[in-house]
Design a protein around this motif. Structure first.
Motif, PDB file in Angstrom:
ATOM      1  N   UNK A  88      11.584   8.177  12.431  1.00 25.20           N
ATOM      2  CA  UNK A  88      10.328   8.510  13.104  1.00 25.20           C
ATOM      3  C   UNK A  88       9.843   7.360  13.975  1.00 25.20           C
ATOM      4  N   UNK A  89      10.449   6.205  13.870  1.00 22.92           N
ATOM      5  CA  UNK A  89      10.034   5.056  14.664  1.00 22.92           C
ATOM      6  C   UNK A  89      10.066   3.792  13.837  1.00 22.92           C
ATOM      7  N   UNK A  90       9.713   2.696  14.459  1.00 23.02           N
ATOM      8  CA  UNK A  90       9.780   1.416  13.797  1.00 23.02           C
ATOM      9  C   UNK A  90       8.467   1.008  13.147  1.00 23.02           C
ATOM     10  N   UNK A  91       7.458   1.849  13.227  1.00 20.12           N
ATOM     11  CA  UNK A  91       6.158   1.486  12.677  1.00 20.12           C
ATOM     12  C   UNK A  91       6.241   1.365  11.158  1.00 20.12           C
ATOM     13  N   UNK A  92       5.699   0.280  10.616  1.00 16.47           N
ATOM     14  CA  UNK A  92       5.711   0.141   9.155  1.00 16.47           C
ATOM     15  C   UNK A  92       4.761   1.149   8.528  1.00 16.47           C
ATOM     16  N   UNK A  93       4.993   1.515   7.282  1.00 13.48           N
ATOM     17  CA  UNK A  93       4.101   2.454   6.628  1.00 13.48           C
ATOM     18  C   UNK A  93       2.713   1.847   6.457  1.00 13.48           C
ATOM     19  N   UNK A  94       1.703   2.688   6.483  1.00 14.60           N
ATOM     20  CA  UNK A  94       0.342   2.226   6.284  1.00 14.60           C
ATOM     21  C   UNK A  94       0.177   1.759   4.839  1.00 14.60           C
ATOM     22  N   UNK A  95      -0.492   0.634   4.639  1.00 19.08           N
ATOM     23  CA  UNK A  95      -0.712   0.187   3.264  1.00 19.08           C
ATOM     24  C   UNK A  95      -1.649   1.148   2.542  1.00 19.08           C
ATOM     25  N   UNK A  96      -1.461   1.252   1.234  1.00 13.77           N
ATOM     26  CA  UNK A  96      -2.310   2.137   0.448  1.00 13.77           C
ATOM     27  C   UNK A  96      -3.734   1.586   0.404  1.00 13.77           C
ATOM     28  N   UNK A  97      -4.654   2.444   0.056  1.00 22.47           N
ATOM     29  CA  UNK A  97      -6.052   2.028  -0.061  1.00 22.47           C
ATOM     30  C   UNK A  97      -6.192   0.951  -1.137  1.00 22.47           C
ATOM     31  N   UNK A  98      -5.456   1.131  -2.233  1.00 21.85           N
ATOM     32  CA  UNK A  98      -5.503   0.151  -3.319  1.00 21.85           C
ATOM     33  C   UNK A  98      -4.986  -1.210  -2.841  1.00 21.85           C
ATOM     34  N   UNK A  99      -3.874  -1.204  -2.099  1.00 24.06           N
ATOM     35  CA  UNK A  99      -3.329  -2.460  -1.574  1.00 24.06           C
ATOM     36  C   UNK A  99      -4.345  -3.130  -0.660  1.00 24.06           C
ATOM     37  N   UNK A 100      -4.963  -2.357   0.216  1.00 19.61           N
ATOM     38  CA  UNK A 100      -5.940  -2.912   1.154  1.00 19.61           C
ATOM     39  C   UNK A 100      -7.116  -3.516   0.406  1.00 19.61           C
ATOM     40  N   UNK A 101      -7.604  -2.831  -0.617  1.00 17.98           N
ATOM     41  CA  UNK A 101      -8.714  -3.342  -1.417  1.00 17.98           C
ATOM     42  C   UNK A 101      -8.325  -4.650  -2.094  1.00 17.98           C
ATOM     43  N   UNK A 102      -7.152  -4.671  -2.735  1.00 17.49           N
ATOM     44  CA  UNK A 102      -6.698  -5.883  -3.411  1.00 17.49           C
ATOM     45  C   UNK A 102      -6.470  -7.029  -2.424  1.00 17.49           C
ATOM     46  N   UNK A 103      -5.915  -6.708  -1.269  1.00 20.55           N
ATOM     47  CA  UNK A 103      -5.662  -7.733  -0.244  1.00 20.55           C
ATOM     48  C   UNK A 103      -6.979  -8.359   0.211  1.00 20.55           C
ATOM     49  N   UNK A 104      -7.984  -7.528   0.445  1.00 18.38           N
ATOM     50  CA  UNK A 104      -9.282  -8.044   0.876  1.00 18.38           C
ATOM     51  C   UNK A 104      -9.922  -8.899  -0.215  1.00 18.38           C
ATOM     52  N   UNK A 105      -9.791  -8.483  -1.465  1.00 15.02           N
ATOM     53  CA  UNK A 105     -10.327  -9.283  -2.565  1.00 15.02           C
ATOM     54  C   UNK A 105      -9.602 -10.624  -2.660  1.00 15.02           C
ATOM     55  N   UNK A 106      -8.319 -10.615  -2.478  1.00 16.55           N
ATOM     56  CA  UNK A 106      -7.546 -11.856  -2.499  1.00 16.55           C
ATOM     57  C   UNK A 106      -8.003 -12.801  -1.391  1.00 16.55           C
ATOM     58  N   UNK A 107      -8.255 -12.269  -0.217  1.00 15.78           N
ATOM     59  CA  UNK A 107      -8.718 -13.103   0.890  1.00 15.78           C
ATOM     60  C   UNK A 107     -10.079 -13.714   0.574  1.00 15.78           C
ATOM     61  N   UNK A 108     -10.962 -12.937  -0.069  1.00 17.26           N
ATOM     62  CA  UNK A 108     -12.271 -13.464  -0.466  1.00 17.26           C
ATOM     63  C   UNK A 108     -12.109 -14.584  -1.491  1.00 17.26           C
ATOM     64  N   UNK A 109     -11.220 -14.388  -2.453  1.00 21.68           N
ATOM     65  CA  UNK A 109     -10.981 -15.412  -3.472  1.00 21.68           C
ATOM     66  C   UNK A 109     -10.435 -16.675  -2.818  1.00 21.68           C
ATOM     67  N   UNK A 110      -9.500 -16.518  -1.895  1.00 18.68           N
ATOM     68  CA  UNK A 110      -8.943 -17.688  -1.198  1.00 18.68           C
ATOM     69  C   UNK A 110     -10.042 -18.450  -0.457  1.00 18.68           C
ATOM     70  N   UNK A 111     -10.953 -17.729   0.186  1.00 16.09           N
ATOM     71  CA  UNK A 111     -12.040 -18.380   0.918  1.00 16.09           C
ATOM     72  C   UNK A 111     -12.963 -19.124  -0.046  1.00 16.09           C
ATOM     73  N   UNK A 112     -13.280 -18.512  -1.179  1.00 18.39           N
ATOM     74  CA  UNK A 112     -14.119 -19.190  -2.177  1.00 18.39           C
ATOM     75  C   UNK A 112     -13.425 -20.449  -2.696  1.00 18.39           C
ATOM     76  N   UNK A 113     -12.136 -20.358  -2.947  1.00 17.46           N
ATOM     77  CA  UNK A 113     -11.391 -21.532  -3.415  1.00 17.46           C
ATOM     78  C   UNK A 113     -11.369 -22.621  -2.352  1.00 17.46           C
TER      79      UNK A 113
END
Length: 113
Positions: A71-96
């Protein structure tokens, strides 16, 4: 998975051609700001896919290109759960990062006490 995805894209785009070595784990750690174990897991994913080969003490070598979706070279969209966890990880990294800056400042002010 993000690191494996980026390396897979680098290989697919020709940044690292078949037969070339990947950067060292130290350089990949620096590039991605990740722990060595995380880099090792990303490389393990690529090894399992047959994209790279590596042995202890020898740099990883690109052995094949990633397979493309029809269907093309586009990577699959990340799941909602992955996106939520990724954003939380970024917040934790910023706090650290902020806490490290405060500790460094405190260390500097109390160095001569």
């Amino acid at each position: 998975m993000r690191i494996a995805d980026e390396l897979r894209q680098d290989i697919a785009s020709g940044r690292y051609a078949v037969g070339e070595t990947l950067p060292s784990i130290a350089k990949l750690r620096e590039r991605f700001g990740a722990a060595g174990a995380t880099i090792e897991r990303a490389l393990a994913v690529l090894r399992e896919e047959g994209i790279i080969t590596s042995r202890q003490g020898i740099p990883s070598v690109v052995t094949g290109a990633p397979e493309h979706d029809e269907a093309g070279d586009a990577p699959p969209e990340p799941s909602e759960e992955f996106t939520l966890l990724w954003n939380q990880l970024q917040e934790i990294r910023e706090h650290l990062r902020q806490q490290k800056a405060k500790l460094d400042e405190l260390d500097e002010r109390t160095r001569d006490l």
